[in-house]
Design a protein around this motif. Sequence first.
Motif, PDB file in Angstrom:
ATOM      1  N   ILE A 191       6.678 -20.134 -47.221  1.00  0.00           N
ATOM      2  CA  ILE A 191       6.259 -20.812 -48.452  1.00  0.00           C
ATOM      3  C   ILE A 191       4.754 -20.718 -48.631  1.00  0.00           C
ATOM      4  CG2 ILE A 191       6.141 -23.087 -49.582  1.00  0.00           C
ATOM      5  CD1 ILE A 191       8.905 -23.666 -48.372  1.00  0.00           C
ATOM      6  N   GLY A 192       4.041 -20.604 -47.518  1.00  0.00           N
ATOM      7  CA  GLY A 192       2.589 -20.431 -47.590  1.00  0.00           C
ATOM      8  C   GLY A 192       2.169 -19.049 -48.060  1.00  0.00           C
ATOM      9  N   GLY A 193       3.140 -18.131 -48.215  1.00  0.00           N
ATOM     10  CA  GLY A 193       2.818 -16.829 -48.800  1.00  0.00           C
ATOM     11  C   GLY A 193       3.033 -15.635 -47.907  1.00  0.00           C
ATOM     12  N   ALA A 194       3.795 -15.787 -46.813  1.00  0.00           N
ATOM     13  CA  ALA A 194       3.995 -14.664 -45.900  1.00  0.00           C
ATOM     14  C   ALA A 194       5.477 -14.421 -45.649  1.00  0.00           C
ATOM     15  CB  ALA A 194       3.269 -14.917 -44.578  1.00  0.00           C
ATOM     16  N   PRO A 195       6.198 -13.805 -46.599  1.00  0.00           N
ATOM     17  CA  PRO A 195       7.620 -13.518 -46.386  1.00  0.00           C
ATOM     18  C   PRO A 195       7.867 -12.541 -45.253  1.00  0.00           C
ATOM     19  CG  PRO A 195       6.806 -12.393 -48.353  1.00  0.00           C
ATOM     20  CD  PRO A 195       5.728 -13.344 -47.925  1.00  0.00           C
ATOM     21  N   GLY A 196       6.832 -11.829 -44.826  1.00  0.00           N
ATOM     22  CA  GLY A 196       6.974 -10.875 -43.725  1.00  0.00           C
ATOM     23  C   GLY A 196       7.321 -11.522 -42.403  1.00  0.00           C
ATOM     24  N   ILE A 197       7.341 -12.852 -42.338  1.00  0.00           N
ATOM     25  CA  ILE A 197       7.711 -13.533 -41.101  1.00  0.00           C
ATOM     26  C   ILE A 197       9.179 -13.313 -40.758  1.00  0.00           C
ATOM     27  CG2 ILE A 197       8.226 -15.684 -42.325  1.00  0.00           C
ATOM     28  CD1 ILE A 197       6.750 -15.420 -38.777  1.00  0.00           C
ATOM     29  N   PHE A 198      10.041 -13.095 -41.768  1.00  0.00           N
ATOM     30  CA  PHE A 198      11.483 -13.046 -41.504  1.00  0.00           C
ATOM     31  C   PHE A 198      11.936 -11.847 -40.686  1.00  0.00           C
ATOM     32  CE2 PHE A 198      11.515 -16.031 -45.173  1.00  0.00           C
ATOM     33  CZ  PHE A 198      12.029 -17.121 -44.475  1.00  0.00           C
ATOM     34  N   PRO A 199      11.422 -10.633 -40.908  1.00  0.00           N
ATOM     35  CA  PRO A 199      11.804  -9.542 -40.001  1.00  0.00           C
ATOM     36  C   PRO A 199      11.430  -9.840 -38.550  1.00  0.00           C
ATOM     37  CG  PRO A 199      10.887  -8.642 -42.015  1.00  0.00           C
ATOM     38  CD  PRO A 199      10.671 -10.119 -42.073  1.00  0.00           C
ATOM     39  N   TYR A 200      10.316 -10.536 -38.343  1.00  0.00           N
ATOM     40  CA  TYR A 200       9.925 -10.902 -36.979  1.00  0.00           C
ATOM     41  C   TYR A 200      10.865 -11.956 -36.405  1.00  0.00           C
ATOM     42  CZ  TYR A 200       5.616  -8.227 -37.423  1.00  0.00           C
ATOM     43  OH  TYR A 200       4.722  -7.208 -37.575  1.00  0.00           O
ATOM     44  N   LEU A 201      11.375 -12.836 -37.261  1.00  0.00           N
ATOM     45  CA  LEU A 201      12.353 -13.810 -36.794  1.00  0.00           C
ATOM     46  C   LEU A 201      13.649 -13.113 -36.400  1.00  0.00           C
ATOM     47  CD1 LEU A 201      13.177 -16.704 -36.257  1.00  0.00           C
ATOM     48  CD2 LEU A 201      13.703 -16.969 -38.687  1.00  0.00           C
ATOM     49  N   GLY A 202      14.067 -12.133 -37.212  1.00  0.00           N
ATOM     50  CA  GLY A 202      15.246 -11.348 -36.850  1.00  0.00           C
ATOM     51  C   GLY A 202      15.040 -10.614 -35.538  1.00  0.00           C
ATOM     52  N   LEU A 203      13.851 -10.041 -35.359  1.00  0.00           N
ATOM     53  CA  LEU A 203      13.528  -9.338 -34.116  1.00  0.00           C
ATOM     54  C   LEU A 203      13.598 -10.288 -32.928  1.00  0.00           C
ATOM     55  CD1 LEU A 203      12.430  -6.847 -32.574  1.00  0.00           C
ATOM     56  CD2 LEU A 203      10.117  -7.671 -33.133  1.00  0.00           C
ATOM     57  N   SER A 204      13.025 -11.470 -33.084  1.00  0.00           N
ATOM     58  CA  SER A 204      13.036 -12.446 -32.001  1.00  0.00           C
ATOM     59  C   SER A 204      14.451 -12.844 -31.623  1.00  0.00           C
ATOM     60  CB  SER A 204      12.234 -13.692 -32.422  1.00  0.00           C
ATOM     61  OG  SER A 204      12.215 -14.660 -31.397  1.00  0.00           O
ATOM     62  N   LEU A 205      15.321 -13.002 -32.614  1.00  0.00           N
ATOM     63  CA  LEU A 205      16.718 -13.342 -32.341  1.00  0.00           C
ATOM     64  C   LEU A 205      17.429 -12.230 -31.565  1.00  0.00           C
ATOM     65  CD1 LEU A 205      18.222 -15.047 -35.541  1.00  0.00           C
ATOM     66  CD2 LEU A 205      18.461 -15.831 -33.175  1.00  0.00           C
ATOM     67  N   LEU A 206      17.226 -11.005 -32.007  1.00  0.00           N
ATOM     68  CA  LEU A 206      17.886  -9.881 -31.349  1.00  0.00           C
ATOM     69  C   LEU A 206      17.406  -9.713 -29.906  1.00  0.00           C
ATOM     70  CD1 LEU A 206      17.886  -7.261 -34.258  1.00  0.00           C
ATOM     71  CD2 LEU A 206      19.802  -8.647 -33.446  1.00  0.00           C
ATOM     72  N   LEU A 207      16.117  -9.866 -29.697  1.00  0.00           N
ATOM     73  CA  LEU A 207      15.591  -9.738 -28.342  1.00  0.00           C
ATOM     74  C   LEU A 207      16.053 -10.881 -27.451  1.00  0.00           C
ATOM     75  CD1 LEU A 207      11.917  -8.565 -29.080  1.00  0.00           C
ATOM     76  CD2 LEU A 207      13.887  -7.163 -28.382  1.00  0.00           C
ATOM     77  N   ALA A 208      16.216 -12.067 -28.047  1.00  0.00           N
ATOM     78  CA  ALA A 208      16.644 -13.228 -27.267  1.00  0.00           C
ATOM     79  C   ALA A 208      18.075 -13.084 -26.753  1.00  0.00           C
ATOM     80  CB  ALA A 208      16.515 -14.500 -28.103  1.00  0.00           C
ATOM     81  N   CYS A 209      18.918 -12.384 -27.518  1.00  0.00           N
ATOM     82  CA  CYS A 209      20.309 -12.195 -27.058  1.00  0.00           C
ATOM     83  C   CYS A 209      20.558 -10.746 -26.640  1.00  0.00           C
ATOM     84  CB  CYS A 209      21.305 -12.656 -28.107  1.00  0.00           C
ATOM     85  SG  CYS A 209      21.173 -11.877 -29.720  1.00  0.00           S
ATOM     86  N   LYS A 210      19.532 -10.107 -26.129  1.00  0.00           N
ATOM     87  CA  LYS A 210      19.588  -8.693 -25.729  1.00  0.00           C
ATOM     88  C   LYS A 210      20.736  -8.422 -24.761  1.00  0.00           C
ATOM     89  CE  LYS A 210      16.786  -5.307 -23.157  1.00  0.00           C
ATOM     90  NZ  LYS A 210      17.525  -5.408 -21.860  1.00  0.00           N
ATOM     91  N   ARG A 211      20.849  -9.205 -23.721  1.00  0.00           N
ATOM     92  CA  ARG A 211      21.886  -8.951 -22.716  1.00  0.00           C
ATOM     93  C   ARG A 211      23.287  -9.127 -23.299  1.00  0.00           C
ATOM     94  NH1 ARG A 211      19.900  -8.170 -17.750  1.00  0.00           N
ATOM     95  NH2 ARG A 211      17.772  -8.899 -17.292  1.00  0.00           N
ATOM     96  N   LYS A 212      23.451 -10.112 -24.169  1.00  0.00           N
ATOM     97  CA  LYS A 212      24.743 -10.320 -24.815  1.00  0.00           C
ATOM     98  C   LYS A 212      25.096  -9.127 -25.710  1.00  0.00           C
ATOM     99  CE  LYS A 212      25.714 -14.567 -23.407  1.00  0.00           C
ATOM    100  NZ  LYS A 212      26.946 -14.918 -22.648  1.00  0.00           N
ATOM    101  N   ILE A 213      24.106  -8.607 -26.406  1.00  0.00           N
ATOM    102  CA  ILE A 213      24.341  -7.451 -27.278  1.00  0.00           C
ATOM    103  C   ILE A 213      24.725  -6.230 -26.448  1.00  0.00           C
ATOM    104  CG2 ILE A 213      23.254  -5.837 -28.893  1.00  0.00           C
ATOM    105  CD1 ILE A 213      21.519  -8.165 -29.868  1.00  0.00           C
ATOM    106  N   GLU A 214      24.019  -6.030 -25.348  1.00  0.00           N
ATOM    107  CA  GLU A 214      24.294  -4.869 -24.491  1.00  0.00           C
ATOM    108  C   GLU A 214      25.707  -4.912 -23.902  1.00  0.00           C
ATOM    109  OE1 GLU A 214      19.738  -3.939 -22.908  1.00  0.00           O
ATOM    110  OE2 GLU A 214      21.064  -5.286 -21.766  1.00  0.00           O
ATOM    111  N   ALA A 215      26.261  -6.120 -23.779  1.00  0.00           N
ATOM    112  CA  ALA A 215      27.604  -6.253 -23.213  1.00  0.00           C
ATOM    113  C   ALA A 215      28.708  -6.052 -24.249  1.00  0.00           C
ATOM    114  CB  ALA A 215      27.762  -7.640 -22.577  1.00  0.00           C
ATOM    115  N   VAL A 216      28.328  -5.998 -25.517  1.00  0.00           N
ATOM    116  CA  VAL A 216      29.306  -5.836 -26.596  1.00  0.00           C
ATOM    117  C   VAL A 216      29.833  -4.403 -26.613  1.00  0.00           C
ATOM    118  CG1 VAL A 216      29.466  -5.690 -29.107  1.00  0.00           C
ATOM    119  CG2 VAL A 216      28.496  -7.722 -28.058  1.00  0.00           C
ATOM    120  N   ARG A 217      31.139  -4.271 -26.928  1.00  0.00           N
ATOM    121  CA  ARG A 217      31.755  -2.941 -26.917  1.00  0.00           C
ATOM    122  C   ARG A 217      32.418  -2.574 -28.244  1.00  0.00           C
ATOM    123  NH1 ARG A 217      28.621  -2.470 -23.804  1.00  0.00           N
ATOM    124  NH2 ARG A 217      28.759  -2.042 -21.554  1.00  0.00           N
TER     125      ARG A 217
END
Length: 321
Positions: A246-272
């Motif tokens: 809201i302060g003017g930086a919508p570019g924060i959301f791709p970084y939030l998505g990145l943080s989520l993906l990295l946080a569940c990295k091991r779970k993702i790697e186990a997916v088949r």
Amino acid sequence: MASANFRKTYFGSLGLQVVQAKPSLETALQGDILDIERLNKLCLWVRIPHAYRPLVWKVLLGTISLAKEVWPFVDAQREEQFQDLKQCVAVLSRPSSAIRPDDNLTASTMVYMLLIQLDTRSPHHLSQAFTPTSLPSLSHLHALANMMLEVCDTSESDAYWLFESFVLKYNVSLPGYGPAVDAERERIMTEMGALQNLLKAQNAPLLNHILSFGKGLDAYCYSWFRTYFANVLPPQSLEGIWDIFIGGAPGIFPYLGLSLLLACKRKIEAVRSATELVYLFTNVERVVDMDAVANTAIDLWERPVLEGMNKDLRKALGYNF
């Protein structure tokens, strides 16, 4: 904390003598006419205290004027309109619902209030069409409405008007508004393209594993961006992210998505399979610490700013890279 050092220096460039959010906000909120640029900058570099957030967001989203003298009049008018809309929902939802005008406000009621407010049909035709079963999926609107209810936990009226301002300012898609749907999809695909580039730079094998099931990131993460992550992170974790947005930086959301993906990295790697991956991402809040995810996203978003500085300045600010 390194990021706190950076914010302290940034405040100095704004002429502020304190780094605490509360005194800084109190200074910014003084005067008869508010300085919206100053409030924007505070949202970008300080986490706004919960008690101040509804007012700051109302100013930045255009819910209220920058001129304080009109606030009492506007608040009175908005409260009256709010009660009328809530009454309309109670009337039009009968007998399919037990909603009553004196019930506590819910996300569903807020969504229906907004649809009534924006509908240009006559009351007769509106009443014929206004049934929950006749409406398309509104889950993205419910997520946004719930976020505003949590932020404005002391004022139902503020929650509704912030919700309305947010939806209109950011072109959130609504039933029957085709151009908004197109604009929304274009925004989401742009943000997801940025997320894919970030993940490729941070962890290319993880990206390749996700893509190996024959679907793009949009097959798994589209709803995250459609709701501005309100369907993923709890409000208390997401509020600081939305401050920055809201302060003017919508570019924060791709970084939030990145943080989520990295946080569940091991779970993702186990997916088949793609089905397993969809299930994981739909229930990702069960496997990661969302407060940590939000804080990491903010740090990742700030890092490119710091990398634009020379080494001596970074060292002076307390960074070791």
